[in-house]
Design an enzyme around this catalytic site. Structure first.
Site, PDB file in Angstrom:
ATOM      1  N   ALA A 620      22.672  -2.166  -0.379  1.00  0.00           N
ATOM      2  CA  ALA A 620      21.266  -2.189   0.012  1.00  0.00           C
ATOM      3  C   ALA A 620      21.106  -1.605   1.410  1.00  0.00           C
ATOM      4  O   ALA A 620      21.746  -2.044   2.360  1.00  0.00           O
ATOM      5  CB  ALA A 620      20.725  -3.618  -0.027  1.00  0.00           C
ATOM      6  N   ASP A 621      20.231  -0.637   1.524  1.00  0.00           N
ATOM      7  CA  ASP A 621      20.013   0.094   2.776  1.00  0.00           C
ATOM      8  C   ASP A 621      19.387  -0.814   3.839  1.00  0.00           C
ATOM      9  O   ASP A 621      19.028  -1.965   3.582  1.00  0.00           O
ATOM     10  CB  ASP A 621      19.106   1.294   2.498  1.00  0.00           C
ATOM     11  CG  ASP A 621      19.228   2.379   3.550  1.00  0.00           C
ATOM     12  OD1 ASP A 621      20.006   2.207   4.504  1.00  0.00           O
ATOM     13  OD2 ASP A 621      18.543   3.410   3.406  1.00  0.00           O
TER      14      ASP A 621
END
Length: 860
Positions: A620-621
């Site tokens: 997840a960024d």
């Protein structure tokens, strides 16, 4: 026998809207906005937070209002007790609010089964049907409230315009109150379920009050209003019914289209938090409410509506025209609103800027539709029927205005040009209005014709800025820009030649300048878990992070990656400027061409929830915590969904920008992950102080980090050979499968007690989205609260003390000497903090500590 005076609902002219009825209308409008906000938020979690999903939900809500207004207005002549019927409608609205809770649970259960079984077009139809079941019944009943209240209150035809405008004004004031309460008070403190029950309680209260007041309905409401006297009729300039309907339509169309444009306009200068959007909505609604009150006053004073309608249309066009000029002046050509000061001062400044830029136009726009009721008086044989007809037409225009502006005008004309077109619509309506021989109306027509010529000849929207950047970032050249339905995406070139992607001017999705930080978001977890074959990337940005996994030399084991990016325009920008187009280097390792990679323009959370695919790793960024719509990416429900999409031994990697978090938000996210995953570890991205980035990695089992048998001792020795503490900036440490524990910062699972004080972030209680904007805005003298530097270093010291690396089960497969690396990393970070503070004594101390642990790892 002496009888008590009979209470009649035929209200005198001067008391047509007594306090009790004003309270009903106010509370009803407030509850309606609370329902709308809650339904849109929750359906966004099920169907995805895309602009298309939001537009679909909003459109269906307005469709219910339009159908309800038309139906109940049509039925109203046959309703003898309108106030009692009004009470039953409010009870029905409350029931629809209660039913939404099990419906949402049902949707979450069945939606994944539907996803992937149908083509996109059919899936959208299914989404629309599900949303229709959710929002249409309640909004259909809401649409009937104003026609029925008008049926009850209006007993004289010449009072129709004034009373109806008053009803609209009070109802819209209630809507503004509901919008403010929902965003600033109810949702942050009660969460979704209790907020929904609060709205239900308001609806029930309104119903009970209406039933109490309905006791006055001893005399049935008349089916038709008495005709206007010939003298009064002759004194009024005539406006045809079709033209009244045309004005009603374009009034709704323009108001909603302009709200879309103005929301986008303000997104260029504020932080895009849930509070920022709510503030703009509240300003619009307050101004519309004031406009309706002014319409009521004009309806009381004026004899003929046509001259005033000329003035209103012309002034509306002129005011819309000047909005860009006012806004650019108030924001110093789109500079961000100052971040210093408290949260309250920021919100007050946001409100002040909004009122200054759009307050007057909204006021004028808010007069037009309610004042049309004055023109409708000569046709208003049944007040409820007239109100229902015009409200339905107006709401239909609103639906089309929001959709056409959001998905066509913005993308083809741009923000400023769209405002120009909408300003022209008002001026054209002025020219089309019949003057009826009135000198004032004819004069306004001439002025409107001149304004229309100037609008398209003297004003150049293409020359106005649509983005601006912080001067502290240095000079930046706009290379290309896309004005999309949900945001403005801009590619800029900095003075050093590096490119960056920005959203709405102020939010950077990444740049080639930050190349190392982005590739380490892939390298750190892949080096720690080298058996990873499939990866899901939640968020893409520039594509550099996801593209690093396709490096066949370092990560030949990777067989499949899926990347979800919410904005299609971001994908276009990344492909063109980072994907190796002619004349530009390929920074993403063929991400957009490699058969192993799939890039989707999707809501990543929604895709994980609906898709049945499983992965070895979900990465997840970095998501700005207080940005509206991103708080749900830190929720317990999302983490549990992600856990179900992991293969045995898989990991979920949640990257966190500590320079955008306080310790409170960090604690909430960590506590929430610990609730979803059996084990959670923390890893660094780099060691630079002040802008620390870390990953919380959720493990679904206690499987240790894989061992590595490669010998890097000589590289490690060479990296520090002859180096002194003062040489720290020139030290380059080898990063590979053997040395990756240098980035390991500890085992949070064995420190659960440290997080028990923090609440969970859930879909029902979205703490991150509502609390982050508040906690990150401390008074200036208190200093910035970001969880970086010494604060974070001290926290890591405690975590490493709770679970020393030598006994950490996650490191049990590593040699004893290699387990010194996390301690070396902690000392290395401390040395960087001392270097930044120019504290030579501390720098020498931490450098010595680092060297001791680093060299220990080179021993067999």
């Amino acid at each position: 026998m002496k009888l008590k005076p009979e209470t009649s609902d035929k209200l005198p002219e001067k008391t047509t809207t007594p306090l009790g009825f004003l309270v009903l209308i106010l509370l009803s409008g407030g509850a309606a906005l609370i329902y709308q906000i809650l339904w849109m938020r929750q359906l966004g979690l099920v169907f995805g937070n895309t602009a298309q999903a939001a537009a679909m939900t909003l459109g269906l809500f307005f469709l219910g209002l339009a159908c309800g207004s038309s139906f109940w207005g049509w039925l109203s002549p046959r309703i003898k007790r309108p106030l009692r019927t009004y009470a039953w409608l409010e009870l029905g609205i409350g029931l629809s609010g209660v039913l939404c809770l099990p419906l949402l649970h049902l949707y979450r259960e069945i939606y994944p089964a539907l996803y992937g079984q149908f083509a996109d077009s059919w899936l959208w139809l299914i989404k629309a049907l599900l949303a229709l079941v959710m929002v249409f019944p309640g909004s259909f009943l809401m649409g009937g409230t104003i026609p029925l209240m008008g049926k009850f209150l209006v007993r004289e035809r010449l009072a129709f315009g004034r009373i109806t405008a008053s009803i609209y004004g009070i109802n819209t004031l209630g809507a503004a109150t509901g919008a403010f309460a929902a965003a600033f008070i109810i949702l942050p403190n009660l969460g979704f379920r209790l907020s929904c029950l609060t709205a239900v309680s308001i609806s029930v209260l309104v119903a009970l009050l209406a039933l109490r007041l309905a006791r006055r309905e001893r005399i049935a409401a008349p089916d038709q209003l008495p005709p206007v006297s010939p003298q009064a009729e002759a004194s009024k300039a005539i406006l045809s019914r079709p033209f009244i309907c045309l004005l009603a339509f374009f009034s709704g169309f323009n108001v909603l289209a302009l709200e879309v444009l103005w929301t986008r306009m303000f997104a260029l200068v504020h932080e895009n938090s849930v509070y920022s959007f709510a503030a703009i909505l509240v300003v619009v609604l307050l101004a519309l409410a004031a406009g309706a009150w002014l319409a009521s006053l004009l309806a009381r004073k004026s004899r003929g509506p046509v001259p005033i309608l000329h003035l209103l249309c012309a002034l509306s066009g002129l005011s819309v025209w000047i909005v860009p000029t006012l806004f650019l002046k108030l924001t110093d050509d789109l500079q961000m609103l100052p971040e210093k000061g408290s949260f309250v001062s920021y919100v007050l400044q946001l409100f002040a800027t909004a009122f200054g830029a759009i307050g007057l136009p909204c006021l004028l726009l808010g007069v037009l539709f309610p004042f049309l009721m004055k023109a409708e008086e000569r046709f208003a044989q049944s007040p409820g029927k007239s109100i229902g007809l015009l409200a339905g037409i107006n709401t239909t225009g609103a639906i089309l205005g929001s959709l056409i502006c959001g998905f066509f005008m913005l993308e083809t004309l741009g923000m400023w040009r769209s405002m120009q077109v909408l300003a022209a619509v008002y001026l054209l309506l002025t020219l089309l209005l019949p003057a009826a021989g009135n000198l004032l109306a004819q004069s306004v027509k001439v002025a409107s014709a001149i304004l229309l010529l100037l609008l398209f000849n003297a004003w150049k929207p293409a020359e106005l800025p649509v983005s601006a950047f912080d001067p502290a970032d240095g000079p930046q050249e706009v290379v290309e820009r896309w004005e999309a339905s949900d945001s403005t995406v801009t590619v800029v070139r900095k003075a050093n030649g590096e490119h960056a992607i920005r959203i709405n001017s102020n939010y950077s999705l990444g740049s080639s300048e930050a190349y190392m930080t982005q590739i380490f978001q892939t390298r750190v977890p892949l080096l720690a878990f080298p058996n990873t074959k499939s990866i899901f990337y939640l968020g893409m940005g520039t594509g550099i992070t996801a593209g690093e996994a396709l490096d066949r030399r370092d990560f030949p084991q990777v067989e499949r990656i899926t990347v979800c990016e919410l904005s299609p325009e971001v994908i276009t920008a990344a492909r063109k400027y980072f994907g190796g187009s002619p004349g530009r280097p390929d920074l993403v390792n063929g991400l957009f061409k490699d058969p192993r990679a799939t890039v989707l323009a999707e809501d990543g959370r929604n895709y994980l929830m609906a898709s049945k695919e499983r992965y070895d790793m979900i990465n997840a960024d970095l998501f700005l915590p207080y940005r509206s719509g991103t708080g749900n990416l830190y929720s317990l429900e999302h983490y549990r969904t992600a856990r179900e999409r992991l293969n045995p031994g898989g990991v979920y990697v949640q990257w966190l920008p500590l320079y955008q978090l306080s310790q409170q938000e960090f604690g909430v996210i960590a506590r929430t992950m610990l609730e979803a995953f059996e084990y959670v570890s923390i890893w660094r991205n780099h060691f630079q102080p002040g802008n620390e980035v870390v990953a919380l990695i959720g493990h679904i089992d206690e499987k240790p980090i894989p061992s590595s048998n490669i010998d890097t001792s000589q590289e490690q020795l060479r990296a520090v050979q002859g180096a002194r503490a003062i040489d720290l900036p020139r030290v380059v440490l080898p990063v590979n499968e053997q040395t990756i524990p240098l980035f390991y910062a500890g085992n949070l699972s064995n420190s659960r007690d440290r997080f028990e004080m923090y609440p969970l972030n859930t879909d029902d209680r979205p703490i991150i989205e509502f609390n982050a904007p508040r906690s990150l805005r401390q008074p200036q003298e208190a200093g910035r609260p970001h969880f970086v530097g010494k604060k974070f270093a001290a926290f890591i010291d405690h975590i490493l003390a709770d679970t020393p690396p030598a006994s950490d089960p996650l490191l049990s497969d590593r040699k004893a000497s290699i387990r010194e690396l996390p301690l070396a990393g902690a000392a290395f970070h401390r040395a960087w903090i001392a270097f930044a503070d120019q504290d030579i004594e501390a720098l020498e101390h931490h450098w010595k500590d680092f060297i001791e642990h680093w060299l220990a790892t080179t021993q067999n």
